[in-house]
Design a protein around this motif. Sequence first.
Motif, PDB file in Angstrom:
ATOM      1  N   UNK A  36       1.132  -8.365   1.381  1.00 41.09           N
ATOM      2  CA  UNK A  36      -0.017  -9.180   0.946  1.00 41.09           C
ATOM      3  C   UNK A  36      -1.156  -9.194   1.954  1.00 41.09           C
ATOM      4  N   UNK A  37      -1.014  -8.495   3.072  1.00 43.54           N
ATOM      5  CA  UNK A  37      -2.025  -8.545   4.124  1.00 43.54           C
ATOM      6  C   UNK A  37      -3.394  -8.093   3.619  1.00 43.54           C
ATOM      7  N   UNK A  38      -3.416  -7.000   2.863  1.00 49.14           N
ATOM      8  CA  UNK A  38      -4.691  -6.500   2.341  1.00 49.14           C
ATOM      9  C   UNK A  38      -5.335  -7.492   1.387  1.00 49.14           C
ATOM     10  N   UNK A  39      -4.518  -8.119   0.528  1.00 53.33           N
ATOM     11  CA  UNK A  39      -5.039  -9.124  -0.400  1.00 53.33           C
ATOM     12  C   UNK A  39      -5.575 -10.327   0.370  1.00 53.33           C
ATOM     13  N   UNK A  40      -4.863 -10.732   1.412  1.00 55.82           N
ATOM     14  CA  UNK A  40      -5.297 -11.864   2.229  1.00 55.82           C
ATOM     15  C   UNK A  40      -6.659 -11.589   2.859  1.00 55.82           C
ATOM     16  N   UNK A  41      -6.828 -10.394   3.395  1.00 54.36           N
ATOM     17  CA  UNK A  41      -8.111 -10.032   4.019  1.00 54.36           C
ATOM     18  C   UNK A  41      -9.212  -9.977   2.964  1.00 54.36           C
ATOM     19  N   UNK A  42      -8.925  -9.382   1.823  1.00 57.15           N
ATOM     20  CA  UNK A  42      -9.925  -9.275   0.755  1.00 57.15           C
ATOM     21  C   UNK A  42     -10.375 -10.636   0.249  1.00 57.15           C
ATOM     22  N   UNK A  43      -9.428 -11.536   0.019  1.00 56.10           N
ATOM     23  CA  UNK A  43      -9.769 -12.879  -0.448  1.00 56.10           C
ATOM     24  C   UNK A  43     -10.556 -13.631   0.628  1.00 56.10           C
ATOM     25  N   UNK A 293     -22.264  -5.935   2.103  1.00 54.65           N
ATOM     26  CA  UNK A 293     -21.219  -5.790   3.123  1.00 54.65           C
ATOM     27  C   UNK A 293     -19.938  -6.488   2.670  1.00 54.65           C
ATOM     28  N   UNK A 294     -20.087  -7.715   2.165  1.00 46.39           N
ATOM     29  CA  UNK A 294     -18.915  -8.482   1.752  1.00 46.39           C
ATOM     30  C   UNK A 294     -18.138  -7.832   0.624  1.00 46.39           C
ATOM     31  N   UNK A 295     -18.849  -7.365  -0.399  1.00 38.76           N
ATOM     32  CA  UNK A 295     -18.166  -6.733  -1.529  1.00 38.76           C
ATOM     33  C   UNK A 295     -17.517  -5.417  -1.131  1.00 38.76           C
ATOM     34  N   UNK A 296     -18.187  -4.659  -0.259  1.00 38.54           N
ATOM     35  CA  UNK A 296     -17.613  -3.390   0.199  1.00 38.54           C
ATOM     36  C   UNK A 296     -16.312  -3.627   0.967  1.00 38.54           C
ATOM     37  N   UNK A 297     -16.360  -4.574   1.908  1.00 35.28           N
ATOM     38  CA  UNK A 297     -15.159  -4.871   2.694  1.00 35.28           C
ATOM     39  C   UNK A 297     -14.062  -5.472   1.817  1.00 35.28           C
ATOM     40  N   UNK A 298     -14.459  -6.331   0.872  1.00 35.36           N
ATOM     41  CA  UNK A 298     -13.467  -6.933  -0.024  1.00 35.36           C
ATOM     42  C   UNK A 298     -12.809  -5.875  -0.898  1.00 35.36           C
ATOM     43  N   UNK A 299     -13.627  -4.974  -1.467  1.00 33.03           N
ATOM     44  CA  UNK A 299     -13.089  -3.924  -2.334  1.00 33.03           C
ATOM     45  C   UNK A 299     -12.123  -3.031  -1.563  1.00 33.03           C
ATOM     46  N   UNK A 300     -12.504  -2.675  -0.322  1.00 39.90           N
ATOM     47  CA  UNK A 300     -11.624  -1.834   0.493  1.00 39.90           C
ATOM     48  C   UNK A 300     -10.312  -2.544   0.798  1.00 39.90           C
ATOM     49  N   UNK A 301     -10.413  -3.832   1.141  1.00 36.14           N
ATOM     50  CA  UNK A 301      -9.204  -4.596   1.454  1.00 36.14           C
ATOM     51  C   UNK A 301      -8.305  -4.747   0.231  1.00 36.14           C
ATOM     52  N   UNK A 302      -8.920  -5.034  -0.920  1.00 38.22           N
ATOM     53  CA  UNK A 302      -8.129  -5.157  -2.145  1.00 38.22           C
ATOM     54  C   UNK A 302      -7.466  -3.827  -2.510  1.00 38.22           C
ATOM     55  N   UNK A 303      -8.176  -2.718  -2.316  1.00 37.33           N
ATOM     56  CA  UNK A 303      -7.600  -1.403  -2.625  1.00 37.33           C
ATOM     57  C   UNK A 303      -6.386  -1.142  -1.760  1.00 37.33           C
ATOM     58  N   UNK A 304      -6.540  -1.406  -0.446  1.00 37.18           N
ATOM     59  CA  UNK A 304      -5.415  -1.221   0.470  1.00 37.18           C
ATOM     60  C   UNK A 304      -4.262  -2.146   0.087  1.00 37.18           C
ATOM     61  N   UNK A 305      -4.614  -3.407  -0.240  1.00 40.65           N
ATOM     62  CA  UNK A 305      -3.578  -4.364  -0.619  1.00 40.65           C
ATOM     63  C   UNK A 305      -2.849  -3.963  -1.885  1.00 40.65           C
ATOM     64  N   UNK A 306      -3.572  -3.492  -2.889  1.00 29.51           N
ATOM     65  CA  UNK A 306      -2.952  -3.083  -4.160  1.00 29.51           C
ATOM     66  C   UNK A 306      -2.040  -1.890  -3.944  1.00 29.51           C
ATOM     67  N   UNK A 307      -2.507  -0.911  -3.149  1.00 28.49           N
ATOM     68  CA  UNK A 307      -1.665   0.268  -2.862  1.00 28.49           C
ATOM     69  C   UNK A 307      -0.385  -0.158  -2.160  1.00 28.49           C
TER      70      UNK A 307
END
Length: 420
Positions: A36-43, A293-307
């Motif tokens: 859940x680390x990626x999801x935590x960072x994205x949120x 910046x926020x959406x880019x970082x969030x999208x990247x974090x969510x992508x990593x988290x989902x994978x």
Amino acid sequence: PGAAPKHAMTRTELSEAFAIAIDTLQANRLRSVLATLGITIGVSFVALMGWFLAGLDSALQHTIDMLGEDMLYVDKWDWSGRTSWGEVSNRKPISYRQAQELATAMRTAQYAMPMGQTRAQLSVGSRKAESIPVAGVPHDYGNTPAGAVTAGRFFTEMEGRSGAPVAVLGPVIAKQLFPNENPLGKEIRIAGQRFTVIGVVRQRGTLLSDFADRLVLIPLERFLRLFGSGQRSFITVLKAGSLEQLGDVREEARLLMRKIRRLRPEQPDDFTINETRSLEQSIAVLRQSVWGVGLSMSALSFLVGIIGIVNIMFVSVVERTQEIGIRKAVGARRRAIALQFLTESVVLCTAGAVLALLLCTGLVLLVRLLIPAAEFLTPYIPPQHVAVALTVAFAAGIVAGWAPALRAARLHPVEALRYE
């Protein structure tokens, strides 16, 4: 008659799936946290971005209230920053005569007045404040939002015309010079000259726009005697009286100022008519940058988290193949198996979102404690952004768990029982 049992069975399946999901995640706590680390960072990015933008909007509204929605400021300088620094700095100063001529010629404005600004040393006994902004204004300035006082009074027309040595302080400089006493009636020195404090302006600024709270206002006639006009650039302050009148006032001011500055038709304006709308445009640029910046970082974090969650869920399917076979052998349907793994994925993502919101709440409280002047930032994450964060996390859980859930649901029971 068959509809009720079906719905009851669905509720039972959901409750069982949730209970099993909690047990499974507790049994693999470290793996669950890492997944859940990626999801935590994205949120966290989503929540903090929404929190900052909400504060930015609050600061902008404070500034608009301070300056006045129906206020225009004819100045050499462009407050919005849209005009290049080189072009603005090469403009000729707006002389006192020009500012006064514009103020006298205006017909559509409710109030029109010249204003001079400089920086000077202020002192009260041994206490000194260097490079404090001092503005010379007519008595009518007290009728504008920026001249509204919360203690004492503004100077009168007689005091303004005679250039009386009186001053109205911004709340920040008042507190700085008189930290433990009432400043009204006290004597201060501005550039070595004595002035009596007769009022304190209402606090309107924020950490992003506290210039008015640091300003010292004195009669324009006294300002001219003390600092002179020289090569100083003056501002003409215009109060339209209503938002409907703002366009007419702006256009009249522009035409008159071009005539006063003797500009030919083909020459561009060598002055700027500043208004709160220009500040809104500047804030809009900052908002776009933060969103980008926020959406880019969030999208990247969510992508990593989902994978990461997809991989973990596939591993879970492999580890529990025999369990799936047993459940199918005793009558569990594909829907129940798929629901089980989808629930685990959603619980993983939601847990990451809750953890992120708790961490962000602690962070924003810490910011407010360490930076008391940041009053435009709320000590909590706005509820609408909490809802958005949880919704996005829920959707991410569905996306991440879909493929593993289908794979688990499609396992053949006999082959699953044989798996070692």
